[in-house]
Design a protein around this motif. Structure first.
Motif, mmCIF file in Angstrom:
data_model
loop_
_atom_site.group_PDB
_atom_site.id
_atom_site.type_symbol
_atom_site.label_atom_id
_atom_site.label_comp_id
_atom_site.label_asym_id
_atom_site.label_seq_id
_atom_site.Cartn_x
_atom_site.Cartn_y
_atom_site.Cartn_z
ATOM 1 N N ARG A 1 5.950 6.527 9.760
ATOM 2 C CA ARG A 1 5.211 5.627 10.579
ATOM 3 C C ARG A 1 3.999 4.951 9.805
ATOM 4 O O ARG A 1 3.498 5.493 8.900
ATOM 5 N N THR A 2 3.761 3.947 10.194
ATOM 6 C CA THR A 2 2.824 3.125 9.889
ATOM 7 C C THR A 2 1.606 3.206 10.672
ATOM 8 O O THR A 2 1.724 3.712 11.888
ATOM 9 N N SER A 3 0.405 2.729 10.120
ATOM 10 C CA SER A 3 -0.845 2.883 10.750
ATOM 11 C C SER A 3 -0.923 1.889 12.395
ATOM 12 O O SER A 3 -0.334 0.689 11.802
ATOM 13 N N THR A 4 -1.385 2.489 13.204
ATOM 14 C CA THR A 4 -1.316 1.450 14.317
ATOM 15 C C THR A 4 -2.123 0.318 14.304
ATOM 16 O O THR A 4 -2.286 -0.665 15.140
ATOM 17 N N SER A 5 -3.206 0.443 13.335
ATOM 18 C CA SER A 5 -4.094 -0.861 13.350
ATOM 19 C C SER A 5 -4.426 -1.018 11.910
ATOM 20 O O SER A 5 -4.658 0.022 11.104
ATOM 21 N N GLY A 6 -4.345 -2.344 11.438
ATOM 22 C CA GLY A 6 -4.730 -2.623 10.210
ATOM 23 C C GLY A 6 -3.796 -1.953 9.263
ATOM 24 O O GLY A 6 -4.177 -1.696 7.967
ATOM 25 N N SER A 7 -2.588 -2.000 9.496
ATOM 26 C CA SER A 7 -1.386 -1.177 8.738
ATOM 27 C C SER A 7 -1.364 -2.029 7.456
ATOM 28 O O SER A 7 -1.322 -3.333 7.158
ATOM 29 N N HIS A 8 -1.431 -1.431 5.910
ATOM 30 C CA HIS A 8 -1.330 -1.974 4.632
ATOM 31 C C HIS A 8 0.050 -2.320 4.325
ATOM 32 O O HIS A 8 0.242 -2.785 3.234
ATOM 33 N N ALA A 9 1.072 -1.770 5.266
ATOM 34 C CA ALA A 9 2.522 -2.058 5.017
ATOM 35 C C ALA A 9 2.945 -3.472 5.744
ATOM 36 O O ALA A 9 3.879 -3.874 5.350
ATOM 37 N N ALA A 10 1.984 -4.233 6.397
ATOM 38 C CA ALA A 10 2.205 -5.589 6.741
ATOM 39 C C ALA A 10 2.571 -6.533 6.062
ATOM 40 O O ALA A 10 2.033 -6.564 4.955
ATOM 41 N N GLY A 11 4.037 -6.962 6.121
ATOM 42 C CA GLY A 11 4.454 -7.943 5.331
ATOM 43 C C GLY A 11 5.280 -7.294 4.232
ATOM 44 O O GLY A 11 6.212 -8.027 3.506
ATOM 45 N N ALA A 12 5.453 -6.193 4.100
ATOM 46 C CA ALA A 12 6.567 -5.320 3.063
ATOM 47 C C ALA A 12 7.905 -5.506 3.692
ATOM 48 O O ALA A 12 7.891 -5.650 5.187
ATOM 49 N N GLU A 13 8.765 -5.466 2.924
ATOM 50 C CA GLU A 13 10.116 -5.266 3.465
ATOM 51 C C GLU A 13 10.453 -4.000 4.230
ATOM 52 O O GLU A 13 10.315 -2.958 3.338
ATOM 53 N N ALA A 14 10.765 -4.189 5.417
ATOM 54 C CA ALA A 14 11.096 -2.662 6.270
ATOM 55 C C ALA A 14 12.232 -1.877 5.491
ATOM 56 O O ALA A 14 11.876 -0.610 5.774
ATOM 57 N N ASP A 15 13.350 -2.393 5.211
ATOM 58 C CA ASP A 15 14.442 -1.608 4.572
ATOM 59 C C ASP A 15 14.301 -1.388 3.273
ATOM 60 O O ASP A 15 15.137 -0.689 2.576
ATOM 61 N N ARG A 16 13.146 -1.657 2.599
ATOM 62 C CA ARG A 16 13.109 -1.311 1.150
ATOM 63 C C ARG A 16 12.268 -0.047 0.750
ATOM 64 O O ARG A 16 11.234 0.267 1.586
ATOM 65 N N THR A 17 12.576 0.525 -0.242
ATOM 66 C CA THR A 17 12.013 1.735 -0.316
ATOM 67 C C THR A 17 10.450 1.522 -1.185
ATOM 68 O O THR A 17 10.314 0.419 -2.026
ATOM 69 N N TRP A 18 9.906 2.764 -1.447
ATOM 70 C CA TRP A 18 8.533 2.513 -2.205
ATOM 71 C C TRP A 18 8.567 3.474 -3.444
ATOM 72 O O TRP A 18 9.271 4.658 -3.429
ATOM 73 N N LEU A 19 7.616 3.025 -4.259
ATOM 74 C CA LEU A 19 7.403 3.944 -5.318
ATOM 75 C C LEU A 19 6.349 4.992 -4.979
ATOM 76 O O LEU A 19 5.146 4.600 -4.506
ATOM 77 N N ARG A 20 6.777 6.355 -5.062
ATOM 78 C CA ARG A 20 5.664 7.440 -5.086
ATOM 79 C C ARG A 20 4.609 7.486 -6.519
ATOM 80 O O ARG A 20 5.548 7.902 -7.351
ATOM 81 N N THR A 21 3.590 7.124 -6.474
ATOM 82 C CA THR A 21 2.827 7.061 -7.817
ATOM 83 C C THR A 21 2.154 8.447 -8.204
ATOM 84 O O THR A 21 2.219 8.543 -9.258
ATOM 85 N N GLY A 22 2.159 9.259 -7.379
ATOM 86 C CA GLY A 22 1.608 10.631 -7.929
ATOM 87 C C GLY A 22 0.298 10.493 -7.809
ATOM 88 O O GLY A 22 -0.385 11.717 -8.426
ATOM 89 N N ASP A 23 -0.539 9.376 -7.503
ATOM 90 C CA ASP A 23 -1.698 9.375 -7.609
ATOM 91 C C ASP A 23 -2.431 9.508 -6.116
ATOM 92 O O ASP A 23 -1.719 8.864 -5.108
ATOM 93 N N LEU A 24 -3.576 9.987 -6.073
ATOM 94 C CA LEU A 24 -4.374 10.097 -4.800
ATOM 95 C C LEU A 24 -5.471 8.901 -4.677
ATOM 96 O O LEU A 24 -6.186 8.526 -5.493
#
Length: 607
Positions: free
Chosen positions: A459-482
């Motif tokens: 789920r993406t954030s309901t307001s101000g999502s930082h995924a806006a503009g990203a490709e919905a069907d593309r995968t993401w890199l898990r960085t291991g960073d917090l």
């Protein structure tokens, strides 16, 4: 179009223009055929007689001297070395660079790529304390050939002797190859999605693994850096002592490939022995135009302590841009350097705290070009509970965190919880990334590649999502960073693997280590490692002894350290080891290697 003489390589006319790399919305879109090699060919065709790389050699007994290489000379060396590589390796084979820092290293790296191989930037075996990392990388990459120099040849031969005859790569000595060998080079067509090189990770939290970096990723990431830091002026040059086998060091030889400019290089050893050499090179560049450099926390702290020039030295840093990249960035390092070099015209906006990692080629985010480094103070208990709660700087539980600014153009960064759902701003979670700069995966490790490079955002954030503009069907890199977002800016709090977890609560090791350094003058600041052993049941601190503290009572210092950690973190430290300077292992980029330090402790290395 320009057809390069003697080769079947068609080079577009003119130097690369940044505006040609942007789409209608301002996003980064590499033009067809743009690769690391095509960028160099453009420079050869258009500014071939200008300097591409300058190396300041301080290895001799009489001080330093500069050695320069033009774009034309680089082109000849690439073809000559590449011709020899092609005799020993087939298209797509790995070719490792095991050479000392220098122009031979630069030429060898680019030659391997130009020859159609996958370059593996490593280091000569004489690098102290890193033989195991080199062995792991070589056995993992299984190169068909190794590029080295005559000075390092014997050490390379001795190191490779431990490998079986069937696995032993051919050894090619770069400086023994004449320029005339360039005539034997067989031109190769390189695609933007071909793998340029394997970037081996530093090994801070696990054994090194090779990240597959494509030409698209390299080109995209260089443009992201240039646009984010506003390095659009072609009279911007680089100065670097960073090792060329490190992702940040490689980026400093990548800048000129885009610009048609040049970078001045020196060895890490030359810097450590006399950090003023770095400052002098920056000042020389600052007199003729903008100059950009990059380094981790310790380098700025070391230089502020040991590299400040005398009054009347003529040092002028008014045109310097200084990238500082560590996880996390230290505000103390920035402040000490600013205080030391303000008399030499260092602008308050010179520092650019940044975030990056090898899996993203390098660069992820930085602050605005006209911004000063900023810091927020957060409640320590809130961070432990997963929330970034601002408090006054004098709050008893205040912890300082430096902003890493805004994420680069055409790159997306979200903060997620353990389920992969995006958190609201202020929530602390894992940093996930998407963009053309992301590496293709880990070499020869399909399961780890699937886990790390193919995250599926929930789920993406309901307001101000930082995924806006990203490709919905593309995968993401898990960085291991917090990290977390606050007021639209990215903050990095540390590595998941480094966390000190006790009784179900996780703490940041660097926070504990700072408390240890404040607890007693016996501790060498910045040289402390905190970790757990016995299934996370016991917390251990290893601290290097500071200079001039031989008379400080060790027993009293240990009790003060334990009391401070209990008071500030409610953690009982089971064991404190005070060790000589240099005893704590560090990665090849100078970061604390807590994983290796823990292994040394368990082996009884610290007595």
């Amino acid at each position: 179009m320009h057809r390069d003489t003697g080769r079947d390589v068609v080079v577009p006319e003119g130097l690369l223009r940044i505006e040609d790399c942007l789409d209608a919305t301002g996003g980064i879109a590499l033009p067809p055929g743009v690769t690391l090699i095509s960028l160099i060919e453009r420079n050869i065709a258009n500014v071939g007689d200008t300097v591409a790389y300058r190396y300041l050699d301080f290895s001799g007994p009489t001080g330093g001297h500069a050695v320069e290489m033009t774009w034309n000379a680089l082109g000849v060396r690439m073809r000559a070395i590449g011709a020899h590589v092609q005799r020993h390796a087939a298209r797509g084979d790995r070719v490792a660079v095991l050479a000392p820092q220098g122009l031979e290293y630069v030429a060898g790296f680019f030659a391997a790529v130009k020859a159609g191989m996958i370059a593996v930037p490593l280091f000569a075996p004489e690098l102290p304390g890193h033989a195991e990392r080199l062995d792991v990388a070589l056995r993992d990459a299984r190169p068909a050939a190794v590029l080295t120099t005559s000075a390092a040849r014997q050490a390379v031969d001795d190191f490779l002797a431990a490998m079986s005859t069937a696995d032993r790569p051919a050894v090619i000595v770069i400086d023994d190859i004449p320029d005339t060998a360039a005539h034997d080079f067989d031109p190769v067509n390189i695609d933007v999605d071909d793998v340029s090189h394997l970037q081996y990770t530093g090994g801070a939290t696990r054994a090194p693994v090779g990240v597959e970096i494509t030409h698209r990723a390299v080109g995209t990431n260089l443009l992201q850096m240039i646009l984010s830091i506003d390095l659009l002026d072609r009279n911007t040059h680089g100065v670097s002592w960073l090792p060329l086998y490190h992702d940040m060091g490689l980026s400093m030889i990548g800048f000129p490939a885009v610009y048609g400019g040049h970078s001045t290089l020196m060895s890490p050893t030359a810097f450590v022995r006399r950090p003023s050499r770095w400052i002098e090179a920056l000042s020389a560049g600052s007199r003729t135009g903008r100059v950009v450099t990059a380094a981790p926390n310790f380098a700025y702290e070391w230089t502020a302590a040991r590299g400040v020039p005398a009054d009347g030295s003529g040092i002028d840093l008014r045109n310097v841009v200084m990238i500082i990249g560590s996880e996390p960035v230290s505000i103390d390092a920035i402040r000490s350097f600013n205080a030391a070099f303000a008399p030499f015209n260092l602008p308050r906006t010179a520092f650019k705290p940044s975030y990056g990692l090898a899996e993203a080629t390098l660069f992820v985010s930085t602050i605005a070009p006209d911004a000063e480094a900023g810091v927020v103070h957060l409640d320590r208990q809130g961070l432990t509970d997963g929330r970034a709660t601002p408090v006054p700087a004098d709050h008893p539980q205040a912890v300082a965190h430096v902003s890493c600014g805004h994420v680069a153009r055409s790159q997306w960064c979200v903060i997620v919880d353990e389920n992969g759902d995006e958190l609201q701003d202020g929530g602390v979670g894992e940093i996930w990334l998407q963009g053309d700069n992301i590496g293709r995966g880990y070499w020869g490790r399909p399961e780890e590649t699937e886990t790390t490079f193919h995250g599926r955002l929930g789920r993406t954030s309901t307001s101000g999502s930082h995924a806006a503009g990203a490709e919905a069907d593309r995968t993401w890199l898990r960085t291991g960073d917090l990290g977390f977002y606050l007021d639209g800016e990215l903050y990095v709090t540390g590595r998941i693997a480094d966390q000190v977890c006790v009784d179900g609560r996780c703490h940041y090791p660097q926070d504990i280590e700072a408390t240890v350094a404040d607890a007693s003058p016996i501790v060498r600041r910045g040289y402390v490692a905190a970790f757990t052993v016995d299934g996370d049941a016991r917390v251990v601190v290893v601290a290097e002894r500071a200079a001039g503290t031989a008379r400080v009572d060790r027993a009293a210092a240990i009790e003060a350290i334990k009391a401070a950690v209990m008071r500030h973190h409610t953690i009982a430290v089971a064991d404190v080891r005070v060790v000589p300077a240099g005893a704590i292992p560090r990665t090849t980029s100078g970061k604390l290697a807590r994983r290796a330090c823990r292994a040394d402790y368990l082996r009884g290395t610290f007595g």
